[in-house]
Write a protein that holds these residues in place. Sequence first.
Motif, short mmCIF file in Angstrom:
data_model
loop_
_atom_site.label_atom_id
_atom_site.label_comp_id
_atom_site.label_asym_id
_atom_site.label_seq_id
_atom_site.Cartn_x
_atom_site.Cartn_y
_atom_site.Cartn_z
N THR A 64 -6.77 5.81 -4.60
CA THR A 64 -8.01 5.83 -3.92
C THR A 64 -8.10 6.71 -2.88
O THR A 64 -7.42 6.39 -1.78
CB THR A 64 -8.41 4.30 -3.56
OG1 THR A 64 -8.42 3.23 -4.41
CG2 THR A 64 -9.74 4.08 -2.79
N HIS B 31 -11.78 7.28 -6.55
CA HIS B 31 -10.27 7.26 -7.22
C HIS B 31 -9.89 8.51 -8.16
O HIS B 31 -10.97 9.25 -8.54
CB HIS B 31 -10.32 6.06 -8.17
CG HIS B 31 -10.82 4.68 -7.73
ND1 HIS B 31 -10.36 4.04 -6.59
CD2 HIS B 31 -12.08 4.00 -8.09
CE1 HIS B 31 -11.11 3.01 -6.47
NE2 HIS B 31 -11.93 3.00 -7.41
N LEU C 5 0.79 -1.09 0.03
CA LEU C 5 0.07 0.00 0.00
C LEU C 5 0.74 1.27 -0.04
O LEU C 5 1.72 1.15 0.74
CB LEU C 5 -1.02 0.10 1.22
CG LEU C 5 -1.84 -1.04 1.24
CD1 LEU C 5 -2.72 -0.98 2.66
CD2 LEU C 5 -2.86 -1.05 0.26
N ARG D 257 -2.00 0.77 -4.76
CA ARG D 257 -1.19 -0.54 -4.51
C ARG D 257 -0.48 -0.88 -5.58
O ARG D 257 -0.65 -0.85 -6.65
CB ARG D 257 -2.42 -1.54 -4.29
CG ARG D 257 -3.07 -1.41 -3.08
CD ARG D 257 -4.27 -2.40 -2.92
NE ARG D 257 -5.28 -2.78 -3.79
CZ ARG D 257 -6.06 -3.68 -4.04
NH1 ARG D 257 -5.78 -4.58 -3.16
NH2 ARG D 257 -6.89 -3.73 -5.07
N SER E 141 -5.48 0.42 -8.11
CA SER E 141 -6.40 1.25 -6.93
C SER E 141 -6.83 0.15 -5.88
O SER E 141 -6.37 -0.88 -5.77
CB SER E 141 -7.60 1.85 -7.53
OG SER E 141 -8.41 0.97 -7.85
N TYR E 142 -7.72 0.68 -5.01
CA TYR E 142 -8.10 -0.25 -4.17
C TYR E 142 -9.25 -1.47 -4.34
O TYR E 142 -9.62 -2.06 -3.57
CB TYR E 142 -8.66 0.72 -2.66
CG TYR E 142 -7.47 1.08 -1.74
CD1 TYR E 142 -5.97 0.87 -2.23
CD2 TYR E 142 -7.94 1.83 -0.54
CE1 TYR E 142 -5.11 1.34 -1.59
CE2 TYR E 142 -6.86 2.16 0.10
CZ TYR E 142 -5.54 1.90 -0.27
OH TYR E 142 -4.33 2.36 0.67
N SER E 143 -9.84 -0.82 -5.62
CA SER E 143 -10.95 -1.86 -5.96
C SER E 143 -10.14 -3.29 -6.37
O SER E 143 -9.07 -3.37 -6.64
CB SER E 143 -11.50 -1.25 -7.18
OG SER E 143 -11.28 0.21 -7.23
N MET F 294 -12.74 5.08 0.78
CA MET F 294 -13.13 3.99 0.68
C MET F 294 -13.91 3.73 1.97
O MET F 294 -13.47 3.71 2.97
CB MET F 294 -12.21 2.67 0.60
CG MET F 294 -12.44 1.38 0.27
SD MET F 294 -11.02 0.44 0.46
CE MET F 294 -11.86 -1.46 0.33
N PHE G 130 -16.13 3.95 -3.47
CA PHE G 130 -14.55 4.20 -3.51
C PHE G 130 -14.50 5.56 -4.25
O PHE G 130 -15.36 5.90 -5.25
CB PHE G 130 -13.85 3.16 -4.76
CG PHE G 130 -13.74 1.86 -4.22
CD1 PHE G 130 -12.95 1.41 -3.58
CD2 PHE G 130 -14.93 0.92 -4.75
CE1 PHE G 130 -12.59 0.23 -3.26
CE2 PHE G 130 -14.73 -0.35 -4.30
CZ PHE G 130 -13.63 -0.81 -3.33
N ALA H 264 -10.50 -6.50 -3.51
CA ALA H 264 -10.36 -4.98 -2.93
C ALA H 264 -9.66 -5.10 -1.66
O ALA H 264 -9.54 -6.00 -1.04
CB ALA H 264 -11.89 -4.58 -2.83
N ALA H 265 -9.09 -3.84 -1.29
CA ALA H 265 -8.30 -3.74 -0.18
C ALA H 265 -8.99 -4.17 1.08
O ALA H 265 -10.30 -4.08 1.03
CB ALA H 265 -7.77 -2.27 -0.19
#
Length: 655
Positions: free
Chosen positions: A394, A385, A235, A240, A290-292, A397, A383, A316-317
């Motif tokens: 991101t 972004h 992260l 990411r 991204s975090y998705s 979230m 999210f 996803a994160a």
Amino acid sequence: METFQHLRALHGCVIFLLIATINKGSTCEPPSMPLCFRQNEGETVYICEWDFSPNGTNVTFDLYFNDTSDIITTPFKNIKENRKEINEEILIVGDKVDIWVEAHAGDSVCTSPIRSGILRHTVKYETPQNISISWLRNNLSLSWQSKYPSLAEVSFRKYEPLSETWEKRILNTTREASTQKLIIVNLLKNASYQVRIRVQSIQAENPLWSNWSPDFLVPAELEHPPEVEKTTPTLLNGTRRVTVTWKPMHPAAAVGGVTYSVHVTQYSPRCPCKKKSHETRAHSHVVYVSYSAVNITVIARNAAGHSPPATMHIPAASSADLKSCNQTLLDKKFKKGTCLEFYELQDADLIPERAWCLTSTHRKKERKKIKTNMMDYTRYLYFEHRCHNGKPQTVQMCLYYKKEGVPSKEPQDFMIASDMQDSADLSWKEISYEHLHGILTLYKLCTVKMNEPQECINISASATKHHLKDLTPGTKYNVSLAGVTQAGVGPVAMQSFTTLPEKPFNVWISFGLLFGFFLFTIACTTILKRIKNKVFPPVPKPVIPEFSPCQPENQEIWERKEEVDNLSLHPIDPETSPVSKQATVLEDEWDDGAEQKEEAEEGCSGGSDDERTSLTSADETVRTAELKDMEQVESELAMLIYRNGLVFDVKSESL
Ligand SMILES: *[C@@H]1O[C@H](CO)[C@@H](O)[C@H](O)[C@H]1NC(C)=O
Ligand SMILES: *[C@@H]1O[C@H](CO)[C@@H](O)[C@H](O)[C@H]1NC(C)=O
Ligand SMILES: *[C@@H]1O[C@H](CO)[C@@H](O)[C@H](O)[C@H]1NC(C)=O
Ligand SMILES: *[C@@H]1O[C@H](CO)[C@@H](O)[C@H](O)[C@H]1NC(C)=O
Ligand SMILES: *[C@@H]1O[C@H](CO)[C@@H](O)[C@H](O)[C@H]1NC(C)=O
Ligand SMILES: *[C@@H]1O[C@H](CO)[C@@H](O)[C@H](O)[C@H]1NC(C)=O
Ligand SMILES: *[C@@H]1O[C@H](CO)[C@@H](O)[C@H](O)[C@H]1NC(C)=O
Ligand SMILES: *[C@@H]1O[C@H](CO)[C@@H](O)[C@H](O)[C@H]1NC(C)=O
Ligand SMILES: *[C@@H]1O[C@H](CO)[C@@H](O)[C@H](O)[C@H]1NC(C)=O
Ligand SMILES: *[C@@H]1O[C@H](CO)[C@@H](O)[C@H](O)[C@H]1NC(C)=O
Ligand SMILES: *[C@@H]1O[C@H](CO)[C@@H](O)[C@H](O)[C@H]1NC(C)=O
Ligand SMILES: *[C@@H]1O[C@H](CO)[C@@H](O)[C@H](O)[C@H]1NC(C)=O
């Protein structure tokens, strides 16, 4: 006609003389016989080629075409190369012609041999180029751009350090649109080959083989996807970083080089950055996501095709501390390069049932559509972004509910794990997400004691157990537990339990009772013993002649013990003395009470069996029999002694 033939003869003669004279004065090597052809059946340009050495000297060529039916010669003079392209308009293509070349090197002139033929019939195809190769199981397919079906000669061998000899196959090509295709059957798709090919026309009357293509390598098929190693993303401030690494492909498949393409796919393409795919020859690549949730696919390619994709799923994160959204940009305007994403979640994991994306270019209409599509009481993962330096980032979230409701179910498996006198342990399972209908803010736990108002406490939403303290011992409690969201309190789970009565009290009572009983027993024993000694002093041995002690018929005698004294007055028969002894024993036993009577009777029945012998036998025999019996009885005695001290006393006296 005759004149013509004459002329022709003359003509031949002249040529001969000419060649003879030229050759006489020449010092050069004559060029090779010229070859004139067109590259395909539709071509209007003819190409003439010849060889000449020494190469690179100051030499010019003259090219002659003589139509044998005509005297006209059409020489192409001063050609600098050993090749000439001529348009068919200035050539006789339909009739037989003689063709030769004159080389002028310095002062000397050398003439090539003559080639005769009809130009139109002579076709030499171009060497196939840009041949694409692919494997169809163990058959190798070759194809290239060409409109003209042809006969092909393929030469191939395995590409190995110790190569085998070349194998040759002649095949007809098949036409597919503007490509020609060829299938070489029964090779091994897991091996690599070295191949060359040449083709010729199947239509022309005088087809010439094309030049051989340069050797090309056919790698083995890429049957398996690249072996991608597992990695965990790092992260970096909303982005990411994923380092994707994979193992090199099989050497036979890597012949001629392998390139790998790395693609990133996500539920909302181009959110927030434009989708890119990366080509690399290395065995690792760094991607920023991204975090998705994303899928990263790696595909290997070689000259013969590509491998199946290797897919690496990056969820996803982590959702460990997902909070409720304070605010979203759903109703607001936002900058270009920002995009919003909504995942519709049905269960605990963050795999969406549906996903929506909203970019700054979306109009009110689309926003409205998303809003109407969203359901009440359903969890959405929101999210926000941005595309930052070409990398997705991101910035927000969180969990979003269009509308929250109260939980539709109570906490599951609510139970009393253990209860003591003044405390109890409660445990439960969390309410599943589809029944939560909102974000759980806390649990409400209420306890009710008989005739008292209920007491409620708030418990953290993350808890699944609770320790109740300060309870009253031996009291019945009713406890209820319910999940609470912003919308209110959900259904309750009920349990009731009774705390244990005070334990120390119980224990001492039991102890005391036990001890008391023990003392009482001892006292009774001693008292009884004393009473017995006073009431029944030791009786002197009675002398009873012919006394049968154990006649079942003589029950009355047993009962009337007072009469023993009378019997003892009878004259003494020495042989009956043991019996009389037994009688006294029995008497003693009898005295002790009703319980011992049974035992005496049992002993009696045994005695009555012995009677016939004992009456005649000596005192000793009876004694030994008694001793034998003693051993058996001893164990019984031991038990009796254990049960009651009184029995022991009596027996010991009799012994
Ligand atoms: C002929 O000469 C050219 C350049 O002048 C050279 O590239 C070619 O290799 C030579 N060929 C032979 C057979 O010597
Ligand atoms: C080639 O020959 C021409 C005349 O035939 C002459 O002018 C030229 O200098 C020569 N070139 C070479 C390199 O010998
Ligand atoms: C070609 O034709 C010319 C006349 O145009 C003649 O002089 C020559 O001898 C002919 N050559 C051959 C080889 O037929
Ligand atoms: C072969 O491929 C090259 C580039 O890869 C291209 O420039 C050339 O035109 C192609 N030739 C044919 C005959 O398709
Ligand atoms: C490969 O060639 C064999 C032999 O001709 C044939 O039987 C088979 O169907 C071919 N397979 C494919 C996939 O073309
Ligand atoms: C190619 O096709 C022709 C007919 O179109 C046939 O006569 C010939 O035998 C075929 N050659 C091969 C090698 O199959
Ligand atoms: C290639 O495949 C054949 C069977 O199709 C098998 O016998 C052979 O061992 C394989 N070779 C390699 C190097 O895997
Ligand atoms: C993280 O991103 C924010 C906004 O893009 C930026 O202001 C901040 O400096 C970044 N922090 C680091 C450590 O890169
Ligand atoms: C990733 O691939 C799986 C199938 O392999 C698919 O079910 C899933 O929807 C994909 N996820 C994304 C984010 O594209
Ligand atoms: C919501 O706001 C509170 C305080 O303003 C903050 O602590 C919390 O992190 C915010 N939550 C989110 C998801 O932004
Ligand atoms: C406890 O609950 C039971 C029903 O489950 C009810 O009959 C009883 O009256 C309750 N006791 C108290 C003290 O509320
Ligand atoms: C429990 O939480 C509610 C709000 O959710 C609050 O009104 C109440 O005072 C809290 N009770 C206790 C005992 O903290």
